[in-house]
Design an enzyme around this catalytic site. Structure first.
Site, PDB file in Angstrom:
ATOM      1  NE  ARG A  49      -3.310   0.505   2.723  1.00  0.00           N
ATOM      2  CZ  ARG A  49      -4.624   0.653   2.684  1.00  0.00           C
ATOM      3  NH1 ARG A  49      -5.401  -0.391   2.662  1.00  0.00           N
ATOM      4  NH2 ARG A  49      -5.176   1.845   2.697  1.00  0.00           N
ATOM      5  CG  ASP A  92      -6.761  -0.148  -1.222  1.00  0.00           C
ATOM      6  OD1 ASP A  92      -6.828  -1.294  -0.747  1.00  0.00           O
ATOM      7  OD2 ASP A  92      -7.580   0.760  -0.931  1.00  0.00           O
ATOM      8  CG  PHE A  93      -3.403  -5.724  -1.342  1.00  0.00           C
ATOM      9  CD1 PHE A  93      -2.612  -5.266  -2.400  1.00  0.00           C
ATOM     10  CD2 PHE A  93      -2.758  -6.127  -0.174  1.00  0.00           C
ATOM     11  CE1 PHE A  93      -1.227  -5.209  -2.295  1.00  0.00           C
ATOM     12  CE2 PHE A  93      -1.384  -6.083  -0.059  1.00  0.00           C
ATOM     13  CZ  PHE A  93      -0.615  -5.619  -1.120  1.00  0.00           C
ATOM     14  CE  LYS A 145       0.726 -20.676  11.986  1.00  0.00           C
ATOM     15  NZ  LYS A 145       1.672 -19.696  12.536  1.00  0.00           N
ATOM     16  CG  HIS A 175       7.562 -22.031   8.459  1.00  0.00           C
ATOM     17  ND1 HIS A 175       6.633 -21.580   9.354  1.00  0.00           N
ATOM     18  CD2 HIS A 175       8.708 -22.194   9.172  1.00  0.00           C
ATOM     19  CE1 HIS A 175       7.195 -21.477  10.548  1.00  0.00           C
ATOM     20  NE2 HIS A 175       8.460 -21.839  10.466  1.00  0.00           N
ATOM     21  CE  LYS A 179      10.893 -25.308  10.880  1.00  0.00           C
ATOM     22  NZ  LYS A 179      11.840 -24.220  11.050  1.00  0.00           N
ATOM     23  CD  GLU A 213       8.746 -20.189  18.680  1.00  0.00           C
ATOM     24  OE1 GLU A 213       9.191 -19.259  17.993  1.00  0.00           O
ATOM     25  OE2 GLU A 213       7.533 -20.339  18.910  1.00  0.00           O
ATOM     26  CG  HIS A 237       4.134 -24.864  12.755  1.00  0.00           C
ATOM     27  ND1 HIS A 237       3.921 -24.619  11.421  1.00  0.00           N
ATOM     28  CD2 HIS A 237       4.357 -23.642  13.309  1.00  0.00           C
ATOM     29  CE1 HIS A 237       4.030 -23.326  11.183  1.00  0.00           C
ATOM     30  NE2 HIS A 237       4.282 -22.704  12.312  1.00  0.00           N
TER      31      HIS A 237
HETATM   32  C1  BG6 Z   1       5.239 -19.314  13.182  1.00  0.00           C
HETATM   33  C2  BG6 Z   1       4.560 -18.812  14.420  1.00  0.00           C
HETATM   34  O1  BG6 Z   1       4.333 -20.000  12.366  1.00  0.00           O
HETATM   35  O2  BG6 Z   1       6.305 -20.196  13.541  1.00  0.00           O
HETATM   36  C3  BG6 Z   1       5.567 -18.114  15.328  1.00  0.00           C
HETATM   37  O3  BG6 Z   1       3.534 -17.901  14.071  1.00  0.00           O
HETATM   38  C4  BG6 Z   1       6.746 -19.022  15.616  1.00  0.00           C
HETATM   39  O4  BG6 Z   1       4.948 -17.722  16.545  1.00  0.00           O
HETATM   40  C5  BG6 Z   1       7.318 -19.589  14.321  1.00  0.00           C
HETATM   41  O5  BG6 Z   1       7.723 -18.243  16.287  1.00  0.00           O
HETATM   42  C6  BG6 Z   1       8.370 -20.645  14.616  1.00  0.00           C
HETATM   43  O6  BG6 Z   1       9.005 -21.020  13.427  1.00  0.00           O
HETATM   44  P1  BG6 Z   1      10.482 -21.612  13.429  1.00  0.00           P
HETATM   45  O7  BG6 Z   1      10.721 -21.998  12.011  1.00  0.00           O
HETATM   46  O8  BG6 Z   1      11.387 -20.526  13.922  1.00  0.00           O
HETATM   47  O9  BG6 Z   1      10.462 -22.782  14.368  1.00  0.00           O
END
Ligand code: BG6
Length: 489
Positions: A49, A92-93, A145, A175, A179, A213, A237
Site C-alpha cells: 500500500r 490498495d489490495f 497461516k 513452513h 524444513k 522457542e 506445525h
Molecule cells: C510461526 C509462528 O508460524 O512459527 C511463530 O507464528 C513461531 O509464533 C514460528 O515463532 C516458529 O518457526 P520456526 O521456524 O522458527 O520454528
C-alpha cells in the site's frame, strides 16, 4: 548447474514490505537465484500500500535483504541480477481498479504466482479482484497461516478463495513442511523397510513432539494475544508433524496421496472431552524470568500487552490416535515460548524387549529411541543398547547413538531455509508440501473442541518462569503415564 529446471513465472508478492516478506521471502528468492534455480525470465513484483518513489521502496527491500542473508552468501553479481528482476507497485489490495495496472504489469507472464503475505481477511477480496482483472486462469495463489481462528472462520476464508480458484492452484503454507528434516521423515519412513516394520503399536510405546522457542513475543503481542500457542503452533506445525509420523504409507509421492493419508490421521484423533481436559492438556503463560542469563519480562509485561490476558504461551497435551496402527500409543505434544532453548525434535520411544536377561539394576537403562532433530543441528540419532567396553565391565550395558548429523555428513551442502524449498516447489507446481483445505479444517475441528472445553471450564493458563520448560503440570501430564519428557535438563 542445478539438476532441475524451473519454468519462468511472475512472482507477485502482496504485502511486500511486511515482516514475513522482508525476513523470509525475499531472502529465500535470492537464495534460489544464487543456486541458479530462478529462470532467467522470472520477475518479482513487490506489492504494498505504501505510496512514494519506487526506488525508495526497492532500496528498503535491498537493505533488509542484505541484513537477512548471511554476509558470506552475498554475491554481488547475483544481487544485481536479483535486483533487475524486482519492481514495486503501490496498490490498495481491496481496490478493484488497482488491478488494471497490475494486469498491465504482468501481461506477458504465462504463470502468475500471487503470494498473500497479508492478513487472511483480504485473501477473498484479492482473489475476487484478480479474477475480475482476468488474471485468475494463469495464477497460483499462496495463502499464509493463520487461515482463520477456528473451523468456521477458516471455512469463510477457504470458500472465498475457492470461488475463484480450484484447489489444484491453491497453496497453503505451513513452513514446517519445508524444513529439510521434515521431508527427511518421509524418506526415513518410506525408503527404509527397517523402520516401517516397527512403526506401530506393537513396537512403539509413545512419541514426543517438542517445538520449543527461546524467544518471547517479539513485538507481535497484538496478533499473538488473539491466537495463543494452540492456534499459532499446535493447529498447524505440530499436527502436521504428528501426521507425518503417524500416517500410513501413501501409494505414491503425489500431493493427494500424501494428503489423503494425513487427513486420515487427523480424522482418527480422539477428541479430548471436558472431563479429561485437565489431565490431558496443560496451558501455560510465561512470567518474568531469564533468558541467556539476562532478565526478561513476563507475557503480561511485554510491550503493548494487556495485563488481564489469559492467552496461553505454552501447551502440552496428550493426543491419541484411534486406529489399528496407533491404538494405545500416546503422542505427547509440547510447545512454548520463552523456553530454555530453541529446540524442535521428535522422539520415538520403542517398547522394551519382551524378555529380560541382563542384570536387573540395568533394566531402567534399556530403551531404543529414534530422535529426529528438526532444529538446531538437523539430524537423526538412533539410540541402541551395546555392551560397555573393557575386561572389567562384564555384560554391562550402555546406550549409544547411531548418529546422522546432516550438516556433518553433507558438509558441502548448506541446509536451505524452509521457505526456499517451498517457493521452489511452488514454482514447479508441486503441492505435496502444501496443506489441503480438508487438512486445515480437520485440524481446526480438533483444536476447537479443546478451546471450547477451556472456555466451558473457565480454565486459566498456569504460570511458568521464562527460561524454564513450562508449568510443572506439564511434567505431571507425562509422569502420570509413567514417562518423562526426553532430555529435559
Ligand atoms: C510461526 C509462528 O508460524 O512459527 C511463530 O507464528 C513461531 O509464533 C514460528 O515463532 C516458529 O518457526 P520456526 O521456524 O522458527 O520454528
Amino acid at each position: 548447474m542445478p539438476a532441475i529446471t524451473v519454468d519462468p513465472c511472475t512472482f507477485a508478492l502482496f504485502g511486500a514490505l511486511g515482516d514475513l516478506a522482508l525476513r523470509k521471502l525475499f531472502p529465500a528468492l535470492y537464495q534460489l537465484d544464487r543456486a541458479g534455480l530462478l529462470h532467467a525470465d522470472t520477475r518479482i513484483l513487490a506489492l504494498a500500500r505504501d505510496v512514494g518513489d519506487e526506488r525508495k521502496h526497492l532500496a528498503f527491500i535491498d537493505e533488509h535483504l542484505r541484513r537477512h542473508v548471511p554476509n558470506k552468501e552475498i554475491d554481488e553479481t547475483v544481487m544485481q541480477r536479483f535486483q533487475a528482476r524486482l519492481s514495486y507497485l503501490t496498490m490498495d489490495f481491496r481496490d478493484a481498479v488497482a488491478y488494471t495496472t497490475l494486469a498491465e504489469r504482468v501481461a506477458d507472464a504465462e504463470t502468475l504466482i500471487a503470494y498473500f503475505a497479508t492478513p487472511a481477511s483480504v485473501y477473498g477480496p484479492i482473489c475476487e479482484n484478480l479474477a475480475a482483472a482476468g488474471l485468475a486462469e494463469r495464477a497460483r495463489v499462496v495463502l499464509e497461516k493463520p487461515i482463520g481462528h477456528d473451523l468456521e472462520s477458516s471455512r469463510v476464508v477457504n470458500e472465498a478463495v475457492a470461488q475463484y480458484f480450484p484447489e489444484s492452484r491453491i497453496y497453503r503454507i505451513d513452513h514446517y513442511l519445508g524444513k529439510e528434516t521434515v521431508q527427511n521423515l518421509i524418506a526415513l519412513r518410506f525408503a527404509n523397510s527397517l523402520f516401517e516394520t516397527q512403526w506401530n503399536q506393537h513396537h512403539i510405546s509413545h512419541v514426543e513432539i517438542t517445538v520449543a522457542e527461546k524467544v518471547g513475543i517479539e513485538g507481535r503481542w497484538g496478533y499473538f494475544d488473539q491466537a495463543g500457542q494452540l492456534r499459532d503452533m499446535i493447529q498447524n506445525h505440530l499436527l502436521q508433524l504428528l501426521c507425518l509420523i503417524a500416517m500410513d504409507p501413501p501409494s505414491d509421492l503425489s500431493a493427494d496421496s500424501i494428503r489423503d493419508e494425513k487427513v486420515k490421521v487427523l480424522k482418527a484423533l480422539a477428541p479430548i472431552t471436558a472431563d479429561k481436559l485437565s489431565q490431558r492438556v496443560v496451558r501455560g503463560q510465561y512470567t518474568s524470568g531469564s533468558s541467556d542469563g539476562k532478565p526478561v519480562p513476563g507475557y503480561l509485561e511485554e510491550e503493548n500487552s494487556n495485563a488481564e490476558s489469559d492467552t496461553e504461551t505454552f501447551v502440552a497435551l496428550r493426543a491419541d490416535i484411534c486406529n489399528w496402527r496407533w491404538s494405545g500409543v500416546p503422542f505427547y505434544l509440547r510447545t512454548g515460548k520463552r523456553m530454555p532453548q530453541k529446540l524442535s525434535q521428535i522422539v520415538i520411544h520403542f517398547k522394551e524387549p519382551p524378555f529380560y536377561i541382563f542384570a536387573p539394576e540395568q533394566r531402567a537403562l534399556i530403551s531404543n529411541r529414534l530422535i529426529i532433530r528438526l532444529q538446531p543441528d538437523e539430524g537423526m540419532s538412533l539410540q541402541v543398547m551395546t555392551k560397555d567396553q573393557g575386561l572389567d565391565k562384564g555384560m554391562h550395558l550402555r546406550s549409544g547413538p547411531l548418529q546422522l548429523n546432516f550438516s556433518e555428513t553433507y558438509k558441502s551442502a548448506r541446509i536451505p531455509d524452509a521457505y526456499e524449498r517451498l517457493l521452489l516447489e511452488l514454482m514447479q507446481g508441486n503441492q505435496y508440501l502444501f496443506v489441503r483445505k480438508d487438512e486445515v479444517e480437520y485440524a481446526w475441528r480438533w483444536c476447537d473442541q479443546l478451546i471450547d472445553g477451556w472456555k466451558r471450564l473457565g480454565d486459566s493458563p498456569k504460570p511458568y518462569a521464562a527460561g524454564t520448560w513450562g508449568p510443572v503440570a506439564s511434567i505431571a501430564l507425562i509422569t502420570r503415564d509413567g514417562r518423562s519428557w526426553y532430555g529435559d535438563l
